[in-house]
Design an enzyme around this catalytic site. Structure first.
Site, short mmCIF file in Angstrom:
data_model
loop_
_atom_site.label_atom_id
_atom_site.label_comp_id
_atom_site.label_asym_id
_atom_site.label_seq_id
_atom_site.Cartn_x
_atom_site.Cartn_y
_atom_site.Cartn_z
N GLY A 156 0.85 -1.19 0.00
CA GLY A 156 0.00 0.00 0.00
C GLY A 156 0.89 1.24 0.00
O GLY A 156 2.07 1.18 -0.37
N ARG A 240 0.99 -4.55 12.21
CA ARG A 240 0.13 -4.79 13.37
C ARG A 240 0.61 -6.04 14.07
O ARG A 240 1.09 -6.97 13.43
CB ARG A 240 -1.32 -5.04 12.94
CG ARG A 240 -2.17 -3.80 12.76
CD ARG A 240 -2.47 -3.07 14.07
NE ARG A 240 -3.30 -1.91 13.87
CZ ARG A 240 -2.86 -0.70 13.55
NH1 ARG A 240 -1.56 -0.48 13.39
NH2 ARG A 240 -3.69 0.31 13.41
N GLU A 269 -0.34 -6.21 22.44
CA GLU A 269 0.31 -5.01 22.99
C GLU A 269 -0.69 -4.20 23.83
O GLU A 269 -1.88 -4.25 23.57
CB GLU A 269 0.90 -4.16 21.85
CG GLU A 269 -0.13 -3.58 20.90
CD GLU A 269 0.50 -2.82 19.73
OE1 GLU A 269 1.38 -3.37 19.03
OE2 GLU A 269 0.10 -1.66 19.52
N HIS A 287 5.13 0.94 19.37
CA HIS A 287 4.10 1.37 18.40
C HIS A 287 4.17 2.89 18.15
O HIS A 287 3.20 3.62 18.41
CB HIS A 287 2.70 0.96 18.88
CG HIS A 287 1.70 0.86 17.76
ND1 HIS A 287 0.68 -0.05 17.74
CD2 HIS A 287 1.56 1.58 16.61
CE1 HIS A 287 -0.05 0.10 16.65
NE2 HIS A 287 0.48 1.09 15.94
C1 GLV Z 1 -0.98 3.14 13.49
O1 GLV Z 1 -0.66 2.04 13.79
C2 GLV Z 1 -2.01 3.45 12.56
O2 GLV Z 1 -2.72 2.54 12.10
O3 GLV Z 1 -2.17 4.64 12.26
#
Ligand code: GLV
Length: 327
Positions: A156, A240, A269, A287
């Site tokens: 993406g 993720r 998490e 994250h």
């Molecule tokens: C972060 O993990 C997002 O999806 O913006």
């Protein structure tokens, strides 16, 4: 006319709260209290809109208890915290926050790749622990980045940003795998060639995961996939938690069936599997891939714009289930 009531489920920028207050009656969690799903549901019961983050689960149970709710605007590009089908069935619009974080997140993916391949945190720990007594010829010898093969799994916008950095900045051979192949012009722009997932895993020196999480992508990288990778390879996950089987990864790192990993996201998490905390050849970050001041502000403003646009004239900027708008 009274303003619609909205909930801001987590702390955010005061200037974004001020913008929202011009349009809505806002209940904001500016103390960043930890809410259970039951607390979130209770707070949402009298609200028409919600500003949510990736940790705020909106599913059928929550929706059934919140009949006034019309829109949830996520301050994240990922939206696996939303049950989109349940939202659509309940007539609740979902929006996310894409684009504004693409380049920042691609920068971070590359930073994590470099820190992992060049063993930056591992060597810093060694230095801080007072273990560095003299230069030696192979001290923390890492993996080459320039000229190596970069495998991007999930192509993406963020994957494309990583591919461009690899191909045009570091002279890497870039291969990618994705559900659908990019058109030839975009492949050329990214300097990337399409391969099967198996070929990517077998031939890449560095594998970066940038695919969205869904039940279909759960454990995309497990023991079998790790076994296909080169023993010298690095794996980076900025996508993720749950896309990688963290137990299998910790074992592969301990057994050195792959060389190293860089992880910004984890299964379950903010808990991190204890095995990952004890292996040295992994770089761990909490994250933060999109976390620069300007980018996080842009994400918060986009979530706010989605709420404002929806209530003003049913024109949110980045709807995920636009069928709700048509209904
Ligand atoms: C972060 O993990 C997002 O999806 O913006």
């Amino acid at each position: 006319m009274s303003k619609p009531k909205i909930l801001v489920a987590r702390q955010t920028f005061p200037e974004v709260i001020s913008r929202l207050e011009q349009h809505f009656e806002v209940e904001a969690n500016q103390s960043d209290a930890v809410w259970s799903k039951a607390d979130l549901t209770e707070k949402l019961k009298d609200k028409e809109g919600a500003f949510t983050t990736g940790g705020d689960r909106i599913d059928g149970e929550v929706l059934a208890a919140c009949p006034r709710l019309k829109i949830c605007a996520n301050m994240a590009v990922g939206y696996n915290n939303f049950d989109i089908d349940a939202m659509t069935a309940a007539g609740v619009l979902a929006t996310n926050a894409p684009d504004v974080l693409t380049e920042t997140t691609a920068d971070f993916g590359f930073a994590l790749l470099m820190a992992t391949a060049r063993r930056i945190t591992e060597s810093e720990h060694y230095l801080r622990a007072g273990q560095w007594s003299r230069w030696s010829f192979d001290l923390f010898a890492g993996a080459e980045i320039h000229g190596s093969t970069l495998g991007v799994l999930g192509m993406g916008r963020i994957g494309q940003g990583i591919a461009r950095r690899g191909a045009h900045g570091f002279g890497m051979k870039v291969i990618y795998h994705n559900r659908s192949r990019l058109d030839a012009a975009l492949e050329a722009e990214c300097g990337a060639s399409y391969v099967s997932k198996e070929e990517l895993l077998k031939t890449a020196d560095h594998v970066v995961l940038v695919l969205p999480y869904s039940p279909a992508s759960h454990h995309t990288i497990g023991a079998a996939e790790l076994a296909m990778m080169k023993p010298t390879a690095t794996l980076v996950n900025i996508a993720r938690g749950g896309i990688v089987d963290d137990v299998a990864l910790a074992k592969a790192l301990r057994d050195k069936t792959i060389a190293a990993a860089g992880l910004d996201v984890f299964e379950g998490e903010p808990k991190v599997h204890p095995d990952l905390l004890t292996v040295p050849n992994v770089v761990l970050t909490p994250h933060i891939a999109s976390s620069t001041g300007p980018t996080r502000l842009a994400m918060a403003n986009l979530a706010a714009d989605n709420l404002i646009g929806f209530f003003r004239d049913k024109k949110p900027l980045t709807p995920l289930n636009p069928a709700v708008l048509a209904a």
